[in-house]
Scaffold this motif. Structure first.
Motif, PDB file in Angstrom:
ATOM      1  N   TRP A  62     -12.472   8.001 -34.479  1.00 31.28           N
ATOM      2  CA  TRP A  62     -12.568   6.628 -34.013  1.00 31.28           C
ATOM      3  C   TRP A  62     -13.670   5.862 -34.755  1.00 31.28           C
ATOM      4  CZ3 TRP A  62     -12.520  10.662 -30.242  1.00 31.28           C
ATOM      5  CH2 TRP A  62     -11.235  10.906 -29.733  1.00 31.28           C
ATOM      6  N   ALA A  63     -14.828   6.490 -34.921  1.00 26.72           N
ATOM      7  CA  ALA A  63     -15.903   5.836 -35.667  1.00 26.72           C
ATOM      8  C   ALA A  63     -15.501   5.629 -37.127  1.00 26.72           C
ATOM      9  CB  ALA A  63     -17.184   6.663 -35.574  1.00 26.72           C
ATOM     10  N   THR A  64     -14.812   6.596 -37.702  1.00 23.88           N
ATOM     11  CA  THR A  64     -14.360   6.459 -39.089  1.00 23.88           C
ATOM     12  C   THR A  64     -13.359   5.321 -39.231  1.00 23.88           C
ATOM     13  OG1 THR A  64     -14.675   8.851 -39.400  1.00 23.88           O
ATOM     14  CG2 THR A  64     -13.332   7.695 -41.025  1.00 23.88           C
ATOM     15  N   ALA A  65     -12.435   5.200 -38.282  1.00 28.37           N
ATOM     16  CA  ALA A  65     -11.447   4.117 -38.342  1.00 28.37           C
ATOM     17  C   ALA A  65     -12.125   2.757 -38.230  1.00 28.37           C
ATOM     18  CB  ALA A  65     -10.418   4.298 -37.232  1.00 28.37           C
ATOM     19  N   ARG A  66     -13.126   2.627 -37.368  1.00 25.82           N
ATOM     20  CA  ARG A  66     -13.824   1.347 -37.226  1.00 25.82           C
ATOM     21  C   ARG A  66     -14.561   0.977 -38.514  1.00 25.82           C
ATOM     22  NH1 ARG A  66     -14.308   3.029 -31.614  1.00 25.82           N
ATOM     23  NH2 ARG A  66     -16.056   4.421 -32.128  1.00 25.82           N
TER      24      ARG A  66
END
Length: 391
Positions: free
Chosen positions: A320-324
């Protein structure tokens, strides 16, 4: 013929044998033991024969039952220990492989971050070993209870205790408990199998159907997890029909990006690839990319845009952090290259006045189209589609 008749037992011998059997049954019981019969034959004393039953026969039988119970308990406990060791060994082997891969890929990492990652892997292995040990203790307790219960029943039977009412009462209680606590038994059995199969553990992000969140505790009856809004969910294990573990070993980000139809797709894919590779090479603390990102290509043709997809493999719970981060950087890169991320656009026609009913084509007459909505309004409408539902 005469010799055969001479060898045949006489009526007196038959009567004596029957009397001896009857006497043995009276002294040693309906099922006389070998010791009682031998003592009765050797001594001819009913008192000695009866005493031998309580001095030798009964204690010997009790001793044999206890010895067999101890042996059975030890064998079963060893088997359970072997099973627990195998489960812990398999989990440890998997974690060691992941640790070796992490060490191989983390040569360029910051030493402090690599040390923290290896510590996390060790803690996860320790938690798996603790779960296996908990299961082993539970199974050994159940096996010990069953073995000693059976041994107690056998001992009571040896002392001529009527076990019929006891067994019947236990059966009635078992049926009543079975009907009244079906959900409890189902929860316990499901919890045992989930722990044995290591479906999830503390710290994993899971989807249990009715609740999605981070696992805070795993018990034999319930699982407690906390969702993104901070709500704590207590989910009975028997009510879990499926488990989706989003933080086991690795994760993947399927990121879809929309571009306008007049965009140079090769240029857009090159920009996406460059941004994703930069994140991969950085190896951020919470945005660890495990493999080279793959720009799959055109995913779909929409009503307003062409959808491009990029696949990024990350550490567990970091998708999720990578996608953001990827969305932000790709947006900045698109702005620099002049690539438009489209928003819905419509052409509206405005009527100039009341149509002339006498003219055949007047009812469909219009003056001019109104220009499409401004980009600010369009972006405001597109923002209303909602954000991510990730954690």
């Amino acid at each position: 013929m005469t010799s055969l008749l001479a060898q045949a037992p006489s009526a007196t011998d038959v009567v004596d044998a029957l009397l001896e059997i009857s006497r043995s049954s009276e002294v040693c019981g309906p099922e006389p033991s070998w010791i009682c019969e031998r003592v009765l034959d050797w001594t001819g004393s009913e008192g000695f024969a009866t005493a031998s039953v309580w001095i030798v026969d009964k204690p010997l039988t009790v001793l044999i039952i206890l010895v067999l119970a101890v042996i059975a308990r030890r064998v079963i406990r060893r088997a359970i220990d072997h099973m627990v060791e195998r489960i812990a060994s398999d989990k440890k082997h998997a974690e060691e492989n992941e640790a070796a891969r992490t060490a191989e890929e983390g040569r360029a990492w910051d030493p402090e971050r690599l040390s923290a990652k290896m510590k996390h892997l060790r803690e996860r292995t320790q938690r798996a070993s603790q779960r296996a040990a908990t299961l082993g203790t539970l199974f050994k307790s159940i096996a010990t209870t069953i073995i000693w219960a059976v041994a107690l029943m056998m001992l009571l039977g040896e002392f001529d205790v009527n076990l019929g009412p006891l067994i019947a009462g236990a059966g009635i209680i078992g049926v009543a408990v079975g009907f009244g606590a079906q959900s409890l038994v189902r929860d316990l059995l499901t919890g045992v199998f989930m722990l044995v199969e290591d479906q999830y553990g503390v710290g994993d992000v899971v989807d249990l159907g009715d609740a999605v969140g981070t696992v805070e505790s795993v018990g034999l009856r319930t699982t407690r997890l906390r969702d993104i809004s901070g709500t704590v969910w207590h989910v009975p294990n028997g009510a879990i029909a499926r488990v989706g573990n989003m933080s086991q070993l690795w994760a993947r980000v399927p990121l879809d990006l929309d571009v306008a139809y007049d965009t140079d797709l090769d240029q857009a894919m090159a920009i996406i690839k460059g941004v994703a590779d930069a994140v991969w090479n950085e190896q951020g603390e919470n945005t660890t990319v495990l493999e080279e990102p793959n720009v799959v290509g055109v995913q779909a043709f929409g009503a307003d845009a062409v959808t491009l997809r990029v696949m990024v493999k990350t550490e567990p719970s970091e998708q999720w952090a990578t996608a953001r981060l990827l969305r932000k950087r790709i947006k900045d890169a698109f702005d620099e290259a002049g690539i438009e991320i489209p928003f819905p656009q419509r052409t509206v026609w405005v009527r100039s006045g009341e149509p002339d009913q006498t003219a055949p084509a007047a009812a469909a007459a219009f003056d001019r189209p109104v220009a499409p909505a401004s980009s600010e309004a369009g972006h405001a409408d597109s923002d209303s589609d909602g954000g991510d539902s990730d954690l």
